[in-house]
Design an enzyme around this catalytic site. Structure first.
Site, PDB file in Angstrom:
ATOM      1  N   LYS A  69      -0.780  79.469  37.706  1.00  0.00           N
ATOM      2  CA  LYS A  69      -2.138  78.925  37.809  1.00  0.00           C
ATOM      3  C   LYS A  69      -3.120  80.085  37.724  1.00  0.00           C
ATOM      4  O   LYS A  69      -2.865  81.161  38.288  1.00  0.00           O
ATOM      5  CB  LYS A  69      -2.280  78.181  39.140  1.00  0.00           C
ATOM      6  CG  LYS A  69      -3.633  77.488  39.344  1.00  0.00           C
ATOM      7  CD  LYS A  69      -3.671  76.697  40.652  1.00  0.00           C
ATOM      8  CE  LYS A  69      -4.995  75.979  40.857  1.00  0.00           C
ATOM      9  NZ  LYS A  69      -5.044  75.204  42.115  1.00  0.00           N
ATOM     10  N   SER A  84      -6.534  70.203  41.845  1.00  0.00           N
ATOM     11  CA  SER A  84      -7.079  71.166  40.909  1.00  0.00           C
ATOM     12  C   SER A  84      -6.038  71.794  39.998  1.00  0.00           C
ATOM     13  O   SER A  84      -6.389  72.373  38.974  1.00  0.00           O
ATOM     14  CB  SER A  84      -7.808  72.279  41.671  1.00  0.00           C
ATOM     15  OG  SER A  84      -6.878  73.024  42.449  1.00  0.00           O
ATOM     16  N   SER A 118      -4.096  69.767  45.980  1.00  0.00           N
ATOM     17  CA  SER A 118      -4.082  70.232  44.590  1.00  0.00           C
ATOM     18  C   SER A 118      -2.722  70.528  43.982  1.00  0.00           C
ATOM     19  O   SER A 118      -2.644  70.752  42.780  1.00  0.00           O
ATOM     20  CB  SER A 118      -4.956  71.479  44.446  1.00  0.00           C
ATOM     21  OG  SER A 118      -6.287  71.101  44.333  1.00  0.00           O
TER      22      SER A 118
END
Ligand code: GLN
Length: 487
Positions: free
Chosen positions: A78, A153, A177
Site C-alpha cells: 500500500k 481505504s 480499511s
C-alpha cells in the site's frame, strides 16, 4: 494452469520446488499489471525494473541455499508505507513528489526476507475513506463490477489481489480499511492487534488506531504474510514485545467446542438482508464444523462511529500538521510570504475529505470544546473496549458481517459523508478497542462478494486464522474470481 491461479503459499512452495523462478513469476505479474491495470487503477506506482532486480537477487539467494519461505514471492505495498528511493504518495497530491529516503519497518522486513515488490497500491487520500474515491490518483475499480467501488481505504491492495495482479498485498486499517475492502473485493484480510506490527515508516493517520496487516486470497496466505511483518520494533514505542507465533502452523486445529459470539447489535437495521443471509449461512457452516453459537451483546456498539469521528480526526489534525510545504511534499507556486506558503500549500495539496477531517479534529481539540468532544469520545472508547472484555469472558471469537452491504456504485455516497462513515459501522469498534479483526469471503449477492468478519481477543490472530482456514477448507468462496480475471 496460469501462474496467477496459484495462491501466495502455492507460489512459495513452487519456488522452493524450482518449478519456476522468481523472475518468471514476477514478469508474469508485471505483464498482467501492464495489460489490465489501466482498467482497475489499483497501482499508483509500478516498480517493474526494481522488481526484476529483486527477483534475480531472490533467485540467486535460493540457488545459494539461503532462501526464506517467502523469498522470491511477488506482492504489492500500500502506498502508505515509506519505500526507500520510491515515491510514497499516500494517495495525496501533497506527497506526489515525495521519494522516501528510508524504508518503513514492514518494508524492511519484507525486503530482508526477499519478497519482491511489484509496486505501490492506490488508496484513499491519507487512508481517509471507504471507497477509494478520495485518491488524488483517481478511484480504483472493483474487479467484480467496474461500476462499483472496491472499498477503502486499501482499495488498491484489495483490487489488485482480487484481479490476480499480485498474490498478496500489505494494507492498513484505522477503522476498517483492511476488512471492508477485503469484503467488497472477495478476498481475505486481517487487521492485527494494535501493537502487533510496527507503525514506523507508515504514514500516520490516527496513531492510536492505525495498524498494518496483510491481504491475500486465503487465510493461509494471510498467515504467512502476517508472520513476515509482525514483531517488536524498538523504533515504534507502541509496538509490543511479544513472540510472534508460527501462524501457518496453527491452521490445522479442529474447531470442535469453539464458542462463537454473535452480537445482536450487528444484525439490526441498516444491514442488507441478503448480506445478513450469507453471514447466517456461514455461521451455520461453523456449527457443522463443531462450533457453538452464543448470542452476545455489545451494548455500546452504536457509539463507535460517533466516537471514532471525533478521535480519528483529532489525531489526524495533529499528524497532518507536519505537511506545511516547507520540509517536503507539495509547495504552492509563488508564495507571497510564509503564511501564504502554509495556507496555499495545504489548501492546494490536500483534498476535500482530508480538509474536512482536519477541521473537525482541530475543532474537537480546541480549548472550550476539548472536554465536550475529545474527552467524552475517549470515555466512550473505554466503554466500547469494556464491552469486548466482557464478551471474551464468554466466547472465543466474535462473528458478524464486515460491512452493511456489498460494493456500491461510484458516487452513490459521495455527497453524504455520514452515509460513507456508516460503511465501517461493524469494523470501527475493534480499532477503538485495539482488537484484531479479519474479513473472509462468505458468499455473493448479485455477483458481488460478502465478507464475514471474525473478531478475536488480543493477540489471538493464530486462532482467528485457524478459524478462517477451516472454513476455507469446506467452502470455496475464497477461490471464486471475478469474471474474466483468470484468463
Ligand atoms: N473508512 C474509515 C475512515 O474513513 C476508516 C479508514 C481506515 O481504516 N484507514 O476513516
Amino acid at each position: 494452469m496460469n501462474l496467477h491461479d496459484l495462491t501466495l503459499a502455492q507460489t512459495a512452495r513452487a519456488l522452493a520446488d524450482k518449478q519456476f523462478s522468481s523472475r518468471e513469476v514476477t514478469q508474469h505479474y508485471l505483464d498482467r499489471i501492464a495489460r489490465l491495470d489501466k482498467t482497475y487503477n489499483s497501482f499508483i506506482t509500478v516498480t517493474a525494473e526494481q522488481a526484476l532486480a529483486e527477483a534475480d537477487a531472490a533467485d540467486a539467494r535460493r540457488a545459494a541455499g539461503n532462501a526464506a519461505f517467502l523469498t522470491g514471492v511477488p506482492f504489492a505495498h500500500k502506498d502508505i508505507f515509506c519505500t526507500q528511493g520510491v515515491r510514497t504518495s499516500c494517495g495525496s497530491r501533497m506527497l506526489d513528489n515525495f521519494i522516501s529516503p528510508y524504508d518503513a519497518t514492514v518494508v524492511a522486513k519484507y525486503r530482508e526476507q526477499g519478497l519482491v515488490m511489484l509496486g505501490k497500491t492506490n488508496m484513499d487520500e491519507f487512508a481517509m475513506g471507504s471507497s477509494n474515491e478520495t485518491s488524488w490518483y483517481g478511484p480504483v475499480k472493483n474487479p467484480w463490477d467496474t461500476g462499483c467501488v472496491p472499498g477503502g481505504s486499501s482499495g488498491g491492495s484489495a483490487a489488485c489481489v482480487a484481479a490476480r495482479l499480485a498474490p498478496g498485498a500489505t494494507a492498513t486499517d484505522t477503522g476498517g480499511s483492511i476488512r471492508q475492502p477485503a469484503a467488497l473485493c472477495g478476498i481475505t484480510g486481517l487487521k492485527p492487534t494494535y501493537g502487533r506490527v510496527s507503525r514506523w515508516g507508515m504514514i500516520a493517520f490516527a496513531s492510536s488506531l492505525d495498524q498494518a496487516g496483510p491481504m491475500a486470497r486465503t487465510a493461509e496466505d494471510v498467515a504467512l504474510l502476517l508472520g513476515a511483518m509482525a514483531g517488536f520494533d524498538p523504533k515504534d514505542s507502541t509496538s509490543l514485545d511479544r513472540d510472534v507465533p508460527d501462524y501457518a502452523a496453527a491452521l490445522g486445529n479442529e474447531l470442535a467446542g469453539l464458542k462463537i459470539g454473535v452480537p445482536k447489535e450487528y444484525f439490526g437495521a441498516g444491514l442488507n438482508p441478503q448480506t445478513a443471509e450469507r453471514v447466517q449461512a456461514a455461521l451455520r457452516e461453523y456449527e457443522k464444523l463443531g462450533a457453538r453459537l452464543v448470542e452476545i451483546s455489545l451494548p455500546h456498539s452504536h457509539l463507535a462511529v460517533p466516537a471514532y469521528y471525533v478521535i480519528a480526526p483529532a489525531e489526524c489534525s495533529a499528524n497532518l500538521s507536519r505537511f506545511d510545504g516547507v520540509r517536503y511534499g507539495y509547495r504552492c507556486e509563488n508564495p507571497q510570504d510564509l503564511m501564504d506558503l502554509y495556507c496555499r500549500s495545504r489548501a492546494e495539496g490536500f483534498g476535500e475529505e482530508v480538509k474536512r477531517r482536519i477541521l473537525v479534529g482541530a475543532y474537537a481539540l480546541s480549548a472550550g470544546f476539548y472536554d465536550a468532544y475529545y474527552r467524552k469520545a475517549q470515555q466512550v472508547r473505554r466503554l466500547i473496549q469494556q464491552d469486548f472484555v466482557e464478551a471474551f469472558k464468554e466466547v472465543d471469537v466474535i462473528m458478524g458481517p464486515t460491512s452493511p452491504s456489498p460494493a456500491f456504485a461510484f458516487g452513490a455516497k459521495g455527497s453524504d459523508p455520514v452515509a460513507m462513515y456508516l460503511e465501517d459501522i461493524y469494523t470501527i469498534a475493534t480499532n477503538l478497542a485495539g482488537l484484531p479483526g479479519m474479513s473472509l469471503p462468505c458468499g455473493l449477492v448479485d455477483n458481488k462478494p460478502v465478507g464475514l468478519q471474525v473478531i478475536g481477543n488480543y493477540f489471538d490472530e493464530a486462532r482467528m486464522l485457524n478459524v478462517a482456514h477451516r472454513y476455507q477448507q469446506v467452502t470455496d468462496w475464497h477461490a471464486q474470481a471475478p469474471a474474466g480475471v483468470m484468463a
